[in-house]
Structures are given as structure tokens and as C-alpha cells.
Design a protein around this motif. Structure first.
Motif, short mmCIF file in Angstrom:
data_model
loop_
_atom_site.label_atom_id
_atom_site.label_comp_id
_atom_site.label_asym_id
_atom_site.label_seq_id
_atom_site.Cartn_x
_atom_site.Cartn_y
_atom_site.Cartn_z
N ASP A 1 -2.69 17.22 19.58
CA ASP A 1 -3.50 17.15 18.37
C ASP A 1 -2.61 16.64 17.25
O ASP A 1 -1.53 17.20 17.00
CB ASP A 1 -4.05 18.52 17.96
CG ASP A 1 -4.95 19.14 19.01
OD1 ASP A 1 -5.57 18.39 19.79
OD2 ASP A 1 -5.03 20.38 19.04
N VAL A 2 -3.04 15.59 16.58
CA VAL A 2 -2.31 15.06 15.42
C VAL A 2 -3.27 15.04 14.25
O VAL A 2 -4.29 14.33 14.28
CB VAL A 2 -1.75 13.64 15.68
CG1 VAL A 2 -1.03 13.13 14.43
CG2 VAL A 2 -0.82 13.63 16.88
N ASN A 3 -2.98 15.85 13.25
CA ASN A 3 -3.74 15.84 12.00
C ASN A 3 -2.90 15.10 10.97
O ASN A 3 -1.83 15.57 10.58
CB ASN A 3 -4.04 17.26 11.52
CG ASN A 3 -5.09 17.92 12.37
OD1 ASN A 3 -6.22 17.46 12.43
ND2 ASN A 3 -4.71 18.99 13.06
N LEU A 4 -3.37 13.93 10.58
CA LEU A 4 -2.68 13.09 9.61
C LEU A 4 -3.26 13.35 8.22
O LEU A 4 -4.49 13.36 8.04
CB LEU A 4 -2.84 11.61 9.96
CG LEU A 4 -2.14 11.18 11.25
CD1 LEU A 4 -2.71 9.86 11.76
CD2 LEU A 4 -0.64 11.06 11.02
N TYR A 5 -2.39 13.57 7.26
CA TYR A 5 -2.78 13.84 5.88
C TYR A 5 -2.21 12.76 4.98
O TYR A 5 -1.02 12.49 5.01
CB TYR A 5 -2.27 15.22 5.43
CG TYR A 5 -2.90 16.36 6.19
CD1 TYR A 5 -4.06 16.97 5.72
CD2 TYR A 5 -2.36 16.79 7.39
CE1 TYR A 5 -4.64 18.01 6.42
CE2 TYR A 5 -2.94 17.83 8.10
CZ TYR A 5 -4.08 18.44 7.61
OH TYR A 5 -4.66 19.45 8.31
N ASN B 1 -7.09 12.86 7.49
CA ASN B 1 -7.49 13.62 6.31
C ASN B 1 -7.07 12.80 5.10
O ASN B 1 -5.88 12.64 4.84
CB ASN B 1 -6.80 14.98 6.31
CG ASN B 1 -7.19 15.82 7.51
OD1 ASN B 1 -8.26 16.41 7.53
ND2 ASN B 1 -6.35 15.82 8.54
N TRP B 2 -8.07 12.32 4.39
CA TRP B 2 -7.79 11.43 3.25
C TRP B 2 -7.73 12.23 2.00
O TRP B 2 -8.40 12.64 1.30
CB TRP B 2 -8.83 10.32 3.16
CG TRP B 2 -8.92 9.53 4.44
CD1 TRP B 2 -9.90 9.57 5.37
CD2 TRP B 2 -7.97 8.57 4.92
NE1 TRP B 2 -9.63 8.72 6.41
CE2 TRP B 2 -8.44 8.07 6.16
CE3 TRP B 2 -6.76 8.09 4.45
CZ2 TRP B 2 -7.77 7.12 6.92
CZ3 TRP B 2 -6.09 7.14 5.20
CH2 TRP B 2 -6.58 6.67 6.41
N VAL C 1 0.88 -1.18 0.00
CA VAL C 1 0.00 0.00 0.00
C VAL C 1 0.91 1.22 0.00
O VAL C 1 1.81 1.34 0.83
CB VAL C 1 -0.93 0.01 1.24
CG1 VAL C 1 -1.73 1.29 1.30
CG2 VAL C 1 -1.84 -1.21 1.23
N ASP C 2 0.69 2.13 -0.92
CA ASP C 2 1.55 3.31 -1.06
C ASP C 2 1.02 4.44 -0.18
O ASP C 2 -0.07 4.94 -0.38
CB ASP C 2 1.56 3.75 -2.53
CG ASP C 2 2.48 4.93 -2.79
OD1 ASP C 2 3.16 5.39 -1.85
OD2 ASP C 2 2.51 5.39 -3.95
N MET C 3 1.80 4.81 0.82
CA MET C 3 1.44 5.97 1.64
C MET C 3 2.52 7.04 1.60
O MET C 3 2.53 7.97 2.41
CB MET C 3 1.09 5.57 3.08
CG MET C 3 2.22 4.97 3.89
SD MET C 3 1.83 4.80 5.64
CE MET C 3 2.33 6.40 6.29
#
Length: 138
Positions: free
Chosen positions: A95-99, A137-138, A71-73
Motif C-alpha cells: 500500500d502506498v499512500n502518496l501525499y 492524496n492531493w 512543477v513544485d512538488m
């Protein structure tokens, strides 16, 4: 059952700064106290390192799973905000905002990423009173 620890060496350099050396790789980082605690904020503070370690751990463990499952991230990143409390002075929330890059992740893959983030070693090592606010955040 404990795994072998990783050796570190920390040197107090004076003026509220330290140098932290990872003995296996010889890589080093500096720390400085934050402005609101008599430092210059010229580098990460110890509590900054704690907060960024949470996001780094999440990304690393998700990366292990992604690599093992083709899986490419690549390009995923995190924005971190640390909230300090007083009396005692301590981290109260991270707070962790993952993009994630738009790579068409399936619902199953998204669910796995969420589970990995929630159960990464740093997330499980932080005191339960420290709120971990994680947003994907996808």
C-alpha cells in the motif's frame, strides 16, 4: 539494451544483519530480519526495502518530471504498508499512500503524476502477483 549497472556490496555482519554499501557514493544502509522471522527489527528488512523502494521510485521519477516542467512538488511524501503472505513467505501487497502539498495541481498534472507512479521502474519490476495499492492524496 541494458544500461550500465550500479555497483553494490553487501556484507553479512552476523545475527541476521547486513550492511549494504553503494560503491559509487560509499553510502551504506543496514538491514535486519523482522521480529516475525527471528530478527530484532533494528533496521529495514530486505522486504521493507523492496516496499519502500516502490514509493521512493515513484517520488523520484515524479520529481524528475516536476523539475523538468517547473512543477513544485517539494514536501510530497509517501506512507507505505507492506503485507506479507505465507507459504511461501513473500510480499503479497504494498500500500502506498502518496501525499502532495496543496499547490493547486491541474487535472493534467495529477494525471501525469498518476501515470508516472504506475509506470515507474520499480512498479514495472515487481512481480505482477504483488498487488500495488496506490492512493493519491492531493
Amino acid at each position: 539494451d541494458f544500461s550500465q549497472g550500479t555497483p553494490f556490496f553487501n556484507i553479512y555482519k552476523g545475527d541476521l544483519e547486513t550492511e549494504c554499501i553503494h560503491l559509487t557514493s560509499s553510502q551504506s544502509i543496514r538491514t535486519d530480519a523482522p521480529i516475525d522471522n527471528r530478527g530484532k527489527a533494528s533496521a529495514f528488512s530486505p522486504t521493507d526495502l523492496c516496499a519502500t523502494s516502490l514509493a521512493t521510485c515513484m517520488l523520484t521519477v515524479m520529481g524528475i518530471w516536476a523539475r523538468d516542467n517547473d512543477v513544485d512538488m517539494d514536501g510530497a511524501y509517501a506512507e507505505i504498508t507492506k503485507h506479507m503472505g505465507v507459504d511461501p513467505r513473500r510480499i503479497v501487497r504494498i500500500d502506498v499512500n502518496l501525499y502532495f502539498p496543496d499547490k493547486g495541481y491541474s487535472n493534467k498534472e495529477k494525471s501525469i503524476f498518476r501515470h508516472i507512479a504506475d509506470t515507474c521502474p520499480v512498479a514495472k519490476s515487481l512481480h505482477p502477483e504483488i498487488e500495488q495499492a496506490i492512493v493519491f492524496n492531493w
